[in-house]
Design a protein around this motif. Sequence first.
Motif, PDB file in Angstrom:
ATOM      1  N   ASN A  31      24.318  -5.418 -19.943  1.00 37.46           N
ATOM      2  CA  ASN A  31      23.039  -5.898 -19.413  1.00 37.46           C
ATOM      3  C   ASN A  31      22.964  -5.748 -17.901  1.00 37.46           C
ATOM      4  O   ASN A  31      22.184  -6.424 -17.254  1.00 37.46           O
ATOM      5  N   ASN A  32      23.804  -4.865 -17.336  1.00 34.18           N
ATOM      6  CA  ASN A  32      23.833  -4.587 -15.889  1.00 34.18           C
ATOM      7  C   ASN A  32      24.138  -5.824 -15.073  1.00 34.18           C
ATOM      8  O   ASN A  32      23.646  -6.002 -13.982  1.00 34.18           O
ATOM      9  N   SER A  33      24.935  -6.688 -15.632  1.00 36.44           N
ATOM     10  CA  SER A  33      25.295  -7.913 -14.952  1.00 36.44           C
ATOM     11  C   SER A  33      26.701  -8.308 -15.365  1.00 36.44           C
ATOM     12  O   SER A  33      27.141  -8.015 -16.459  1.00 36.44           O
ATOM     13  N   CYS A  34      27.395  -8.967 -14.473  1.00 36.31           N
ATOM     14  CA  CYS A  34      28.713  -9.506 -14.813  1.00 36.31           C
ATOM     15  C   CYS A  34      28.561 -10.845 -15.518  1.00 36.31           C
ATOM     16  O   CYS A  34      29.517 -11.398 -16.029  1.00 36.31           O
ATOM     17  N   VAL A  35      27.364 -11.363 -15.508  1.00 33.60           N
ATOM     18  CA  VAL A  35      27.113 -12.687 -16.071  1.00 33.60           C
ATOM     19  C   VAL A  35      26.611 -12.544 -17.507  1.00 33.60           C
ATOM     20  O   VAL A  35      25.652 -11.826 -17.763  1.00 33.60           O
ATOM     21  N   PRO A  36      27.268 -13.210 -18.454  1.00 33.24           N
ATOM     22  CA  PRO A  36      26.782 -13.158 -19.834  1.00 33.24           C
ATOM     23  C   PRO A  36      25.391 -13.774 -19.952  1.00 33.24           C
ATOM     24  O   PRO A  36      25.002 -14.622 -19.153  1.00 33.24           O
ATOM     25  N   THR A  37      24.649 -13.339 -20.947  1.00 32.45           N
ATOM     26  CA  THR A  37      23.334 -13.904 -21.175  1.00 32.45           C
ATOM     27  C   THR A  37      23.450 -15.393 -21.492  1.00 32.45           C
ATOM     28  O   THR A  37      24.471 -15.839 -22.008  1.00 32.45           O
ATOM     29  N   LYS A  38      22.409 -16.131 -21.177  1.00 29.82           N
ATOM     30  CA  LYS A  38      22.447 -17.576 -21.397  1.00 29.82           C
ATOM     31  C   LYS A  38      22.172 -17.944 -22.854  1.00 29.82           C
ATOM     32  O   LYS A  38      22.399 -19.071 -23.260  1.00 29.82           O
ATOM     33  N   VAL A  39      21.702 -16.991 -23.632  1.00 30.04           N
ATOM     34  CA  VAL A  39      21.394 -17.241 -25.036  1.00 30.04           C
ATOM     35  C   VAL A  39      22.682 -17.089 -25.845  1.00 30.04           C
ATOM     36  O   VAL A  39      23.325 -16.039 -25.808  1.00 30.04           O
ATOM     37  N   THR A  40      23.048 -18.130 -26.579  1.00 30.42           N
ATOM     38  CA  THR A  40      24.251 -18.041 -27.400  1.00 30.42           C
ATOM     39  C   THR A  40      24.025 -17.070 -28.548  1.00 30.42           C
ATOM     40  O   THR A  40      22.888 -16.816 -28.946  1.00 30.42           O
ATOM     41  N   LEU A  41      25.098 -16.554 -29.082  1.00 27.91           N
ATOM     42  CA  LEU A  41      24.983 -15.657 -30.228  1.00 27.91           C
ATOM     43  C   LEU A  41      24.348 -16.369 -31.422  1.00 27.91           C
ATOM     44  O   LEU A  41      23.558 -15.779 -32.148  1.00 27.91           O
ATOM     45  N   GLU A  42      24.681 -17.621 -31.599  1.00 31.26           N
ATOM     46  CA  GLU A  42      24.109 -18.383 -32.711  1.00 31.26           C
ATOM     47  C   GLU A  42      22.590 -18.464 -32.584  1.00 31.26           C
ATOM     48  O   GLU A  42      21.860 -18.235 -33.546  1.00 31.26           O
ATOM     49  N   THR A  43      22.105 -18.769 -31.390  1.00 32.28           N
ATOM     50  CA  THR A  43      20.669 -18.855 -31.145  1.00 32.28           C
ATOM     51  C   THR A  43      20.012 -17.495 -31.308  1.00 32.28           C
ATOM     52  O   THR A  43      18.928 -17.376 -31.888  1.00 32.28           O
ATOM     53  N   TYR A  44      20.669 -16.459 -30.823  1.00 29.50           N
ATOM     54  CA  TYR A  44      20.144 -15.096 -30.922  1.00 29.50           C
ATOM     55  C   TYR A  44      20.013 -14.669 -32.378  1.00 29.50           C
ATOM     56  O   TYR A  44      18.993 -14.118 -32.783  1.00 29.50           O
ATOM     57  N   VAL A  45      21.043 -14.932 -33.164  1.00 31.28           N
ATOM     58  CA  VAL A  45      21.005 -14.557 -34.577  1.00 31.28           C
ATOM     59  C   VAL A  45      19.924 -15.344 -35.316  1.00 31.28           C
ATOM     60  O   VAL A  45      19.210 -14.799 -36.154  1.00 31.28           O
ATOM     61  N   ARG A  46      19.768 -16.617 -34.979  1.00 28.80           N
ATOM     62  CA  ARG A  46      18.696 -17.416 -35.606  1.00 28.80           C
ATOM     63  C   ARG A  46      17.322 -16.826 -35.283  1.00 28.80           C
ATOM     64  O   ARG A  46      16.458 -16.750 -36.142  1.00 28.80           O
ATOM     65  N   ARG A  47      17.135 -16.437 -34.020  1.00 28.13           N
ATOM     66  CA  ARG A  47      15.854 -15.845 -33.625  1.00 28.13           C
ATOM     67  C   ARG A  47      15.604 -14.541 -34.388  1.00 28.13           C
ATOM     68  O   ARG A  47      14.515 -14.313 -34.913  1.00 28.13           O
ATOM     69  N   ILE A  48      16.619 -13.713 -34.440  1.00 33.81           N
ATOM     70  CA  ILE A  48      16.482 -12.449 -35.162  1.00 33.81           C
ATOM     71  C   ILE A  48      16.184 -12.715 -36.632  1.00 33.81           C
ATOM     72  O   ILE A  48      15.307 -12.099 -37.222  1.00 33.81           O
ATOM     73  N   ARG A  49      16.898 -13.646 -37.198  1.00 29.02           N
ATOM     74  CA  ARG A  49      16.697 -13.952 -38.620  1.00 29.02           C
ATOM     75  C   ARG A  49      15.277 -14.455 -38.880  1.00 29.02           C
ATOM     76  O   ARG A  49      14.669 -14.116 -39.882  1.00 29.02           O
ATOM     77  N   GLU A  50      14.758 -15.244 -37.952  1.00 31.88           N
ATOM     78  CA  GLU A  50      13.422 -15.806 -38.131  1.00 31.88           C
ATOM     79  C   GLU A  50      12.321 -14.757 -37.983  1.00 31.88           C
ATOM     80  O   GLU A  50      11.405 -14.689 -38.794  1.00 31.88           O
ATOM     81  N   TYR A  51      12.413 -13.927 -36.941  1.00 37.15           N
ATOM     82  CA  TYR A  51      11.319 -13.000 -36.647  1.00 37.15           C
ATOM     83  C   TYR A  51      11.539 -11.586 -37.195  1.00 37.15           C
ATOM     84  O   TYR A  51      10.595 -10.866 -37.459  1.00 37.15           O
ATOM     85  N   TRP A  52      12.770 -11.173 -37.299  1.00 37.38           N
ATOM     86  CA  TRP A  52      13.085  -9.821 -37.741  1.00 37.38           C
ATOM     87  C   TRP A  52      13.157  -9.770 -39.260  1.00 37.38           C
ATOM     88  O   TRP A  52      12.619  -8.887 -39.900  1.00 37.38           O
ATOM     89  N   CYS A  53      13.864 -10.727 -39.794  1.00 45.69           N
ATOM     90  CA  CYS A  53      14.153 -10.742 -41.231  1.00 45.69           C
ATOM     91  C   CYS A  53      13.263 -11.736 -41.953  1.00 45.69           C
ATOM     92  O   CYS A  53      13.681 -12.325 -42.937  1.00 45.69           O
ATOM     93  N   GLY A  54      12.089 -11.936 -41.488  1.00 49.47           N
ATOM     94  CA  GLY A  54      11.218 -12.952 -42.048  1.00 49.47           C
ATOM     95  C   GLY A  54      10.664 -12.640 -43.416  1.00 49.47           C
ATOM     96  O   GLY A  54       9.720 -13.274 -43.864  1.00 49.47           O
ATOM     97  N   SER A  55      11.258 -11.690 -44.117  1.00 52.18           N
ATOM     98  CA  SER A  55      10.747 -11.296 -45.433  1.00 52.18           C
ATOM     99  C   SER A  55      10.951 -12.381 -46.473  1.00 52.18           C
ATOM    100  O   SER A  55      10.314 -12.383 -47.511  1.00 52.18           O
ATOM    101  N   GLY A  56      11.866 -13.306 -46.179  1.00 50.00           N
ATOM    102  CA  GLY A  56      12.140 -14.359 -47.138  1.00 50.00           C
ATOM    103  C   GLY A  56      13.184 -13.968 -48.159  1.00 50.00           C
ATOM    104  O   GLY A  56      13.607 -14.770 -48.966  1.00 50.00           O
ATOM    105  N   ASP A  57      13.632 -12.717 -48.143  1.00 49.76           N
ATOM    106  CA  ASP A  57      14.650 -12.255 -49.076  1.00 49.76           C
ATOM    107  C   ASP A  57      16.026 -12.460 -48.440  1.00 49.76           C
ATOM    108  O   ASP A  57      16.500 -11.624 -47.684  1.00 49.76           O
ATOM    109  N   GLY A  58      16.645 -13.570 -48.743  1.00 46.77           N
ATOM    110  CA  GLY A  58      17.933 -13.918 -48.145  1.00 46.77           C
ATOM    111  C   GLY A  58      19.023 -12.904 -48.425  1.00 46.77           C
ATOM    112  O   GLY A  58      19.867 -12.638 -47.581  1.00 46.77           O
ATOM    113  N   GLN A  59      18.998 -12.295 -49.619  1.00 46.24           N
ATOM    114  CA  GLN A  59      20.005 -11.302 -49.956  1.00 46.24           C
ATOM    115  C   GLN A  59      19.872 -10.068 -49.075  1.00 46.24           C
ATOM    116  O   GLN A  59      20.862  -9.520 -48.609  1.00 46.24           O
TER     117      GLN A  59
END
Length: 142
Positions: A31-59
């Motif tokens: 990310n062109n920075s020595c500083v890690p992003t402030k968003v945790t991986l857990e939060t990032y994955v939840r966001r992706i799961r909610e908006y990206w994978c919102g099909s409702g098909d858990g499998q």
Amino acid sequence: EAADWVPKVLHQLMPAAPEIREPPPLDVFDNNSCVPTKVTLETYVRRIREYWCGSGDGQFEECLFRLALGYIAKLVWDHKVVLRETNVHRVLLASLLVATKFASDTFYTNRYYARVGGISPAELYALEIAFLQLMGHELFSP
């Protein structure tokens, strides 16, 4: 839930100490920075799961994350990518984009996925191209 196990797998793929392996001279995923992003991986994955994978098909969601992690593991094991706190979010994003396009006949635009991932469409396009090149354009489904 993916937010529980995906970050654990990604952390296991990270070297225990930065000196284990030097990162490639040019890391398009950084990310062109020595500083890690402030968003945790857990939060990032939840966001992706909610908006990206919102099909409702858990499998299907689980399959996408497993496929994406398989791609990431291949890149890490082949020493083409070193996962670090400064690049892991972008590597995951690129991997999920490629996995989605590989596994599904229907998907959103890169503009939508970039918005979900918190980067510009141009950045996501560059990540997608770099990811495919590192994979040798050889995608697989375990």
